[in-house]
Design an enzyme around this catalytic site. Structure first.
Site, PDB file in Angstrom:
ATOM      1  N   SER A   1       0.808  -1.174  -0.130  1.00 46.07           N
ATOM      2  CA  SER A   1      -0.108  -0.111   0.116  1.00 46.07           C
ATOM      3  C   SER A   1       0.942   1.074   0.097  1.00 46.07           C
ATOM      4  O   SER A   1       1.767   1.226  -0.756  1.00 46.07           O
ATOM      5  CB  SER A   1      -0.921  -0.100   1.236  1.00 46.07           C
ATOM      6  OG  SER A   1      -1.753   1.085   1.049  1.00 46.07           O
TER       7      SER A   1
ATOM      8  N   ARG B   1      -5.536   3.503  -0.023  1.00 47.27           N
ATOM      9  CA  ARG B   1      -6.443   3.436   1.106  1.00 47.27           C
ATOM     10  C   ARG B   1      -7.943   2.688   0.557  1.00 47.27           C
ATOM     11  O   ARG B   1      -8.884   2.392   1.411  1.00 47.27           O
ATOM     12  CB  ARG B   1      -6.970   4.897   1.394  1.00 47.27           C
ATOM     13  CG  ARG B   1      -5.605   5.548   2.126  1.00 47.27           C
ATOM     14  CD  ARG B   1      -6.363   7.214   2.260  1.00 47.27           C
ATOM     15  NE  ARG B   1      -7.068   7.219   3.443  1.00 47.27           N
ATOM     16  CZ  ARG B   1      -8.297   7.733   3.565  1.00 47.27           C
ATOM     17  NH1 ARG B   1      -9.028   8.387   2.415  1.00 47.27           N
ATOM     18  NH2 ARG B   1      -8.958   7.890   4.526  1.00 47.27           N
TER      19      ARG B   1
ATOM     20  N   VAL C   1      -6.216   4.283  11.585  1.00 47.40           N
ATOM     21  CA  VAL C   1      -4.953   4.641  10.887  1.00 47.40           C
ATOM     22  C   VAL C   1      -5.385   4.995   9.460  1.00 47.40           C
ATOM     23  O   VAL C   1      -6.689   4.986   9.296  1.00 47.40           O
ATOM     24  CB  VAL C   1      -4.017   3.195  10.657  1.00 47.40           C
ATOM     25  CG1 VAL C   1      -3.599   2.979  12.256  1.00 47.40           C
ATOM     26  CG2 VAL C   1      -4.943   2.135  10.339  1.00 47.40           C
ATOM     27  N   GLU C   2      -4.326   5.404   8.786  1.00 45.83           N
ATOM     28  CA  GLU C   2      -4.663   5.907   7.294  1.00 45.83           C
ATOM     29  C   GLU C   2      -5.612   6.828   7.276  1.00 45.83           C
ATOM     30  O   GLU C   2      -6.674   6.913   6.506  1.00 45.83           O
ATOM     31  CB  GLU C   2      -4.826   4.612   6.380  1.00 45.83           C
ATOM     32  CG  GLU C   2      -3.423   3.921   6.182  1.00 45.83           C
ATOM     33  CD  GLU C   2      -3.858   2.741   4.870  1.00 45.83           C
ATOM     34  OE1 GLU C   2      -4.831   3.228   4.089  1.00 45.83           O
ATOM     35  OE2 GLU C   2      -2.897   2.208   4.822  1.00 45.83           O
ATOM     36  N   GLY C   3      -5.764   7.937   8.028  1.00 42.19           N
ATOM     37  CA  GLY C   3      -6.786   8.945   8.208  1.00 42.19           C
ATOM     38  C   GLY C   3      -7.910   8.421   9.229  1.00 42.19           C
ATOM     39  O   GLY C   3      -8.710   7.530   8.830  1.00 42.19           O
TER      40      GLY C   3
END
Length: 815
Positions: free
Chosen positions: A206, A374, A496-498
């Site tokens: 990713s 994402r 995580v990731e936003g």
């Protein structure tokens, strides 16, 4: 006659508005009906229509409006339009607009969605999923990974490297697998039986050095690193977040100062780095660190520009001054995650990803890569975990008996089972169809935010429901508990990731309102370029869209002029619901932007509700496309209709909350009258469908097989027990077992069996002795019940097993 002509005028103008036919057509309609009214009916109606035609001509025809109206509107627009920062512009320019843009138009063209059929995986990809992925999944147990060793087993790490799990996105010319996005998603769904395994494989494929090198690296960097990343000789991590820069990645306090320094015995121009990163996945074992920092050139060694902006570099682990190797302890799932620090770390310019030419391009690099990553990694993990919950919760509730009946037949349990089935179905459709879009060349920035937020929230809700229906089985941790550790780790995906709160409140609608709207970006560009002609085209096209959406939303709410949709009778009405609410959404989005202006940025609750509308429409579209393309199995129709009904119910609910809270109350009242003239129309799914879905996933049915086909559901020789496979085996024998359960219960109630035969095993033996069971029946039930008891059993441990300091354990029973 006057009333008839009035109705004709209203109907004709609604048709003109629905079709966005333009000012000329509207003028013609009003003038024609006005003339008819003057001759045959009322002069007052004629007067009103003639005035309307004149106003439309003055305001709507370019030749008139450009001379007096457009300049005034343009001047006002410049004052109220929100300012878009450079970082926001980069984010808006990243990615592509696809079906999300269609939903903003109010008249989605289904052909644009259905034209790109999901053709599935290649033979090579499917073989990898069926073989290497199953082998990897079978090599770990949640308790062993999560508690005993807090890591994957060494033989599993070796297997992952050997089979190139970390090189799924790397082209074959560099030694990678070069898998499609659909294949990456399928791999992660199959590995989602263990959160640590899924994350360990997902993250390197990713957002990270591999993807950044592929897109921006120099030829030398690609040739060196990509083969080593593909076969696991290099383990990457990417340092972005820190104590003061989490969701707001543009506020990085980490710095890289251009200076001269020593590298391999020579003085070169490079960077002195100072950084403090947290929550970096794979950092404790990473051999190469991707790093984002703010680059400055105070002495002008590279250019006159002092602040070069966010920049990305690739740094070997053994670089002097870098502190790495310590671990965080993520809740519920001890995947390798930790801090990275550096003080006065000197690196040459060659370490910049893409070399000196990409200095200052880090933010663009990150947002362009993030839009794809994402919508694959965490959503795929969520879809896989949800499918595992279908397999385990459905199986457990069927074999678990209370009050002489399977708990799956109790309506209180059936409700969460139906939710589990529906949300898993939605998640799988969304992630698979969006991955297909990526393979078709799209970079879906807004859908990636939709999937990240909603699928991880569904995962959390599904696991909560699954825990509830399991009861004591999954609240007691141990090697037999296949759900508890994953449940407690669900919060990681939320964060995580936003972070999900930020994603819902700011990103989905906040980015989509500008990026996906047919006209807003054009209007802002015209403002920035001071181009009044471009503004005139965009603004009045926008006005036509508003009138069109108002007409479409109103008439379709009344059941008039329903959208033409290319779906079958089972799904067509739901597609028409999506089209109707698309018009409603477009109208509400414009109303919010118009009445709130730049203040909308701060009205996060308003933005969140509009984001919920857009999200539910997008997810419903993915379910419709999935239904349209796949060959449905018996019982899937009810699953599809439950899922779409739920999504449209939630859409209507979000719109209702939007009306209640829009600050401009007259506008809110008008919107409600246009969009819901007959009130809310989409109820929650009916109890009959709830019962049907609960039965479908708790018995051996095609629906259960369809929902669990993406996960590991088979036995592997030499591996730990696979609970889904065990439940599948029990469900295959359930019909026979249920008949015998009832037979024994009936005999006991009649007094044909001893009253002390309370345990099932005792009752079966007594049934054999009483002639109620044959030898074959008794043997079958003894074996069946032993398998059931094994699945119901929980673990127990030595009294001091959980104490790290054994000497501190209190002997409560000491004399």
């Amino acid at each position: 006659m006057t009333f008839i002509l009035f109705l004709v005028a209203v109907a004709a103008l609604l048709v003109v508005m629905r079709r966005e036919s333009g000012a000329n057509t509207a003028i013609g309609v009003m003038a024609g009906i006005g003339l008819a009214s003057l001759i045959f009916a009322s002069g007052w109606l004629a007067f009103v229509l003639f005035v309307g035609a004149a106003v439309t001509a003055v305001c709507g025809l370019p030749g008139f409006r450009k001379s007096w109206l457009t300049p005034r509107i343009f001047a006002m627009f410049k004052q109220v339009a929100p300012k878009v920062s450079e970082t926001e512009k980069v984010a808006l320019d990243a990615g592509t607009v696809g079906w999300d843009g269609e939903l903003f138009t109010g008249k989605p063209d289904w052909h644009n969605l259905l034209i790109n059929r999901n053709t599935g995986l290649t033979e090579e990809e499917q073989a990898f999923v069926d073989n290497q992925c199953v082998k990897a999944a079978s090599m770990c147990n949640a308790w062993d990974v999560g508690v005993e060793r807090a890591d994957l087993p060494p033989e599993l790490w070796s297997f992952l490297k050997k089979e190139k799990f970390f090189g799924m996105i790397i082209p074959k010319e560099y030694g990678g697998l070069e898998f499609s996005a659909k294949a990456q998603s399928a791999v992660l769904q199959r590995l989602a039986c263990n959160e640590t395994l899924m994350v360990s494989v997902g993250v390197p494929n990713s957002l990270g050095p591999g993807e950044l090198l592929l897109k921006y690296g120099t030829d030398e960097q690609k040739k060196h690193y990509l083969p080593r990343l593909a076969d696991g000789r290099e383990i990457p991590c990417f340092g972005l977040t820190g104590p003061r820069a989490g969701s707001d990645a543009t506020s990085l306090p980490d710095t890289g100062i251009v200076c001269k320094g020593k590298f391999k015995g020579k003085e070169v121009i490079g960077l002195k780095l100072n950084f403090d990163k947290r929550w970096i996945t794979l950092a404790p074992i990473a051999t190469v660190v991707g790093l984002a920092f703010r680059m400055f050139d105070p002495d002008g060694l590279l250019s006159d520009k002092k602040d070069r902006g966010i920049t990305c570099a690739l740094i070997p682990r053994d670089t002097k001054g870098m502190e790495i190797g310590r671990r965080h302890c993520p809740i519920g799932s001890p995947f390798l995650n930790g801090p990275i620090k550096g003080k006065d770390v000197f690196i040459p310019l060659d370490y910049l990803i893409g070399g000196e030419a990409m200095a200052g391009e880090g933010w663009r690099m990150l947002v362009e890569c993030l839009s794809v990553g994402r919508c694959i990694t965490l959503p795929s993990g969520a879809a896989g975990a949800s499918a595992y919950a279908v397999g385990t919760a459905g199986g457990f509730t069927r074999i678990r008996r209370q009050f002489n009946t399977p708990v799956a037949d109790m309506e209180g349990v059936q409700e969460p089972l139906a939710r589990i089935a529906s949300q898993s179905y939605i998640a799988q459709a969304a992630v698979n169809q969006t991955a297909n879009m990526v393979d078709r060349g799209e970079k879906p920035s807004v859908p990636s935010a939709i999937l990240k937020y909603h699928l991880t929230e569904m995962q959390r809700n599904i696991l909560t429901d699954a825990m509830d229906v399991h009861g004591g089985k999954t609240v007691t941790l141990g090697p037999r508990n296949y759900l508890g550790i994953g449940y407690s780790g669900a919060a990681v995906s939320i964060t995580v990731e936003g972070a999900n709160i930020m994603t819902r409140s700011l990103m989905i609608f906040g980015q989509g309102a500008i990026r996906c709207h047919p006209y807003v970006l054009k209007e802002l560009a015209a403002k920035d370029n001071d181009d009044i002609d471009a503004f005139d085209d965009a603004f009045f096209g926008h006005a036509g869209l508003i009138f069109g959406n108002a007409a479409r939303a109103f008439t379709q709410a009344l059941g008039v002029g329903k959208a033409q949709v290319p779906f079958d009778s089972a799904s067509g009405r739901y597609a028409q619901g999506v089209a109707r609410f698309s018009a409603a959404f477009g109208l509400c989005a414009d109303a919010a932007m118009t009445t709130l202006g730049s203040e909308l940025k701060m009205r996060e609750l308003i933005s969140a509700r509009l984001g919920d509308v857009l999200s539910n429409l997008y997810l419903a579209s993915m379910v419709l496309k999935n239904w349209h393309e796949a060959q449905p199995v018996d019982g899937e129709r009810e699953l599809m209709q439950y899922s779409l009904g739920l999504l449209l119910h939630r859409t209507e609910e979000a719109l209702d909350e939007f009306f209640q809270n829009l600050p401009n109350r007259p506008v809110a009242w008008a919107l409600r009258a246009i969009i819901m003239p007959l009130g809310r129309r989409w109820d929650k799914p009916h109890d009959d469908t709830t019962r049907a879905l609960a039965t479908a996933i708790s018995t051996d049915t095609p629906v259960r097989s369809r929902l669990t086909q993406a996960i590991w559901s088979t036995h592997v020789e030499g591996a730990d027990t696979n609970p889904v496979a065990e439940y599948n085996d029990l469900l295959k024998d359930y019909d026979k077992a249920e008949v015998l359960y009832r037979k024994a219960t009936k005999a006991y109630a009649k007094g044909e069996l001893p009253m002390e035969a309370l345990h099932p095993e005792q009752r079966f033996e007594a049934a054999l002795e009483a002639g109620v069971f044959s030898k074959e029946d008794a043997k079958f039930m003894a074996e069946y019940e032993a398998r059931v008891l094994e699945m119901l059993t929980v673990d127990d441990f030595e009294f001091d097993a959980f104490a790290h300091k054994k000497e501190s354990v209190i002997n409560h029973n000491a004399a």
